[in-house]
Motif scaffolding. Structure first.
Motif, short mmCIF file in Angstrom:
data_model
loop_
_atom_site.label_atom_id
_atom_site.label_comp_id
_atom_site.label_asym_id
_atom_site.label_seq_id
_atom_site.Cartn_x
_atom_site.Cartn_y
_atom_site.Cartn_z
N PRO A 181 0.84 -1.20 0.00
CA PRO A 181 0.00 0.00 0.00
C PRO A 181 0.87 1.25 0.00
O PRO A 181 1.95 1.26 0.61
CB PRO A 181 -0.80 -0.13 1.30
N VAL A 182 0.42 2.28 -0.68
CA VAL A 182 1.14 3.56 -0.72
C VAL A 182 0.13 4.66 -0.42
O VAL A 182 -0.76 4.95 -1.23
CB VAL A 182 1.80 3.79 -2.09
N LEU A 183 0.26 5.26 0.75
CA LEU A 183 -0.69 6.26 1.25
C LEU A 183 -0.07 7.64 1.28
O LEU A 183 0.98 7.84 1.89
CB LEU A 183 -1.15 5.88 2.66
N ASP A 184 -0.72 8.60 0.62
CA ASP A 184 -0.40 10.01 0.82
C ASP A 184 -1.36 10.51 1.90
O ASP A 184 -2.57 10.57 1.70
CB ASP A 184 -0.58 10.80 -0.47
N ASN A 185 -0.79 10.89 3.05
CA ASN A 185 -1.60 11.19 4.22
C ASN A 185 -2.25 12.57 4.21
O ASN A 185 -3.15 12.83 5.01
CB ASN A 185 -0.72 11.07 5.47
N HIS A 186 -1.84 13.46 3.31
CA HIS A 186 -2.40 14.82 3.33
C HIS A 186 -2.19 15.47 1.98
O HIS A 186 -1.07 15.85 1.62
CB HIS A 186 -1.73 15.65 4.43
N GLY A 226 1.97 4.11 -8.83
CA GLY A 226 1.94 3.15 -7.74
C GLY A 226 1.21 3.56 -6.50
O GLY A 226 1.16 2.80 -5.53
N GLY A 227 0.63 4.76 -6.46
CA GLY A 227 -0.13 5.19 -5.29
C GLY A 227 -1.44 4.43 -5.17
O GLY A 227 -2.09 4.13 -6.17
N THR A 228 -1.82 4.10 -3.94
CA THR A 228 -3.02 3.28 -3.73
C THR A 228 -4.05 3.92 -2.81
O THR A 228 -5.25 3.63 -2.94
CB THR A 228 -2.64 1.91 -3.15
N HIS A 229 -3.63 4.76 -1.87
CA HIS A 229 -4.56 5.31 -0.87
C HIS A 229 -4.29 6.79 -0.66
O HIS A 229 -3.13 7.23 -0.69
CB HIS A 229 -4.41 4.58 0.47
N LEU A 251 3.89 8.98 9.18
CA LEU A 251 3.14 8.94 7.93
C LEU A 251 3.89 9.79 6.91
O LEU A 251 4.83 10.50 7.26
CB LEU A 251 1.72 9.48 8.15
N ILE A 252 3.48 9.71 5.64
CA ILE A 252 4.14 10.46 4.58
C ILE A 252 3.09 11.26 3.81
O ILE A 252 1.99 10.77 3.56
CB ILE A 252 4.89 9.51 3.62
N GLU A 253 3.44 12.47 3.42
CA GLU A 253 2.50 13.32 2.70
C GLU A 253 3.19 14.19 1.67
O GLU A 253 4.43 14.33 1.68
CB GLU A 253 1.74 14.21 3.67
N THR A 254 2.38 14.79 0.81
CA THR A 254 2.86 15.80 -0.14
C THR A 254 2.33 17.19 0.16
O THR A 254 2.94 18.18 -0.22
CB THR A 254 2.44 15.47 -1.59
N ASP A 255 1.15 17.31 0.77
CA ASP A 255 0.43 18.58 0.87
C ASP A 255 0.22 19.19 -0.52
O ASP A 255 0.27 20.41 -0.68
CB ASP A 255 1.15 19.56 1.80
N PHE A 256 -0.02 18.35 -1.51
CA PHE A 256 -0.37 18.84 -2.85
C PHE A 256 -1.56 19.78 -2.72
O PHE A 256 -2.59 19.41 -2.16
CB PHE A 256 -0.70 17.66 -3.75
N VAL A 257 -1.42 21.02 -3.24
CA VAL A 257 -2.45 22.03 -3.00
C VAL A 257 -3.48 22.12 -4.13
O VAL A 257 -4.54 22.73 -3.94
CB VAL A 257 -1.83 23.43 -2.74
N GLU A 312 6.66 -0.24 5.74
CA GLU A 312 5.56 -0.91 6.43
C GLU A 312 5.00 -0.03 7.55
O GLU A 312 3.78 0.06 7.74
CB GLU A 312 6.05 -2.25 7.00
N THR A 313 5.88 0.64 8.27
CA THR A 313 5.45 1.54 9.34
C THR A 313 4.56 2.65 8.80
O THR A 313 3.47 2.92 9.34
CB THR A 313 6.66 2.15 10.05
N ALA A 314 5.02 3.31 7.74
CA ALA A 314 4.34 4.51 7.25
C ALA A 314 3.04 4.22 6.51
O ALA A 314 2.11 5.03 6.55
CB ALA A 314 5.27 5.31 6.35
#
Length: 284
Positions: free
Chosen positions: A6-11, A32-35, A226-232, A264-266
């Protein structure tokens, strides 16, 4: 492009009317992003001048609609995170002549409206915070009251709260406020975080230096992140923050660097602990 995780962008934000909207989701999925956790854009950037709590509903409905469309595209799914951007306090006080207490009350009413969406299962978490820039003491105090209200709502709803705050590697005071209101501090998420943070869970911006520090701390001290981009998603600011392809590309880079446990953590363990979501079970 499969990453076998799984690949999650958190924000990040999606603006289907003015920005790339679903095209950004396609870009994310293509590499490859999933969530996704999609945070509503600030109300004023969607052309909504709020006067009462119910006025925020138009902003929330826009986000929920685009999240539904995103989930149809992703191999995983998207969730809405709804709330009130802390910068609204300055728009109200400086531009519209509100007293700080009046701005506080309106922003808390907006959070109450967001909480209704969480309560009925249409949103996953709340978003709040305080200004990351200098403000008068009365505005700072009012902003902290808004933030505390969000934490209390999170406790009542048993949901996470994402925060936009000043840059800091120590927000233990906010974590203590959360605990005092019955919200576990790990369910408070500091958006736009560095690789090290005391107190809330960091949502780390996807530059390599920050991610390296977070990955090291995850694998040596079992610290969540967690990992994010803050894509605006703002066509007037095309180079602002990071693009929607960034998180999948950074996951690939972390794998090349040997940070398997950190991935796995993120993308699996921390989302489960913070939001109660299963990013593996929601694949496919």
């Amino acid at each position: 492009m499969e990453l076998d995780t799984p690949v999650l962008d958190n924000h990040l934000h999606l603006d289907p009317e003015h920005g790339k909207g679903i095209e950004a989701v396609k870009d994310f999925a293509r590499v490859g992003g999933t969530h996704l956790l999609v945070v509503n854009k600030p109300s004023w950037l969607l052309g909504v001048d709020v006067e009462q709590g119910a006025d925020f509903e138009a902003v929330f409905e826009t986000t929920i609609k685009v999240v539904t469309e995103a989930s149809e595209i992703l191999d995983g799914r998207a969730w809405p995170v709804l709330g009130v951007h802390p910068g609204l306090v300055s728009k109200l006080v400086d531009d519209r002549g509100f007293a700080p207490a009046e701005a506080r009350d309106l922003m808390q009413a907006g959070l109450d409206a967001a909480a209704e969406y969480v309560a009925d299962g249409q949103a996953l978490a709340l978003k709040s915070g305080r200004p990351h820039y200098e403000v008068p003491d009365a505005v700072w105090d009012a902003s902290n009251e808004v933030l505390k209200h969000a934490l209390a709502l999170g406790a009542d709803l048993d949901c996470a709260v994402q925060l936009h705050t000043e840059a800091s590697d120590d927000l233990t005071e906010i974590a203590e406020w959360a605990e005092a209101r019955g919200l576990a501090s790990h369910r408070v998420v500091k958006h736009y975080a560095g690789g090290r943070l005391a107190g809330p869970t960091p949502s780390v911006m996807s530059d390599k230096d920050r991610l390296t520090e977070a990955a090291e701390r995850a694998e040596t001290a079992e610290e969540p992140f967690l990992i994010e981009t803050d894509f605006v998603d703002d066509p007037d600011r095309p180079g602002a923050v990071l693009g929607p392809k960034t998180v999948p590309r950074r996951v690939r880079w972390l794998r090349e660097e040997g940070w398997e446990e950190a991935i796995e953590t993120a993308h699996v363990e921390t989302p489960a602990e913070v939001y109660g979501i299963d990013t593996r079970a929601t694949l496919g």
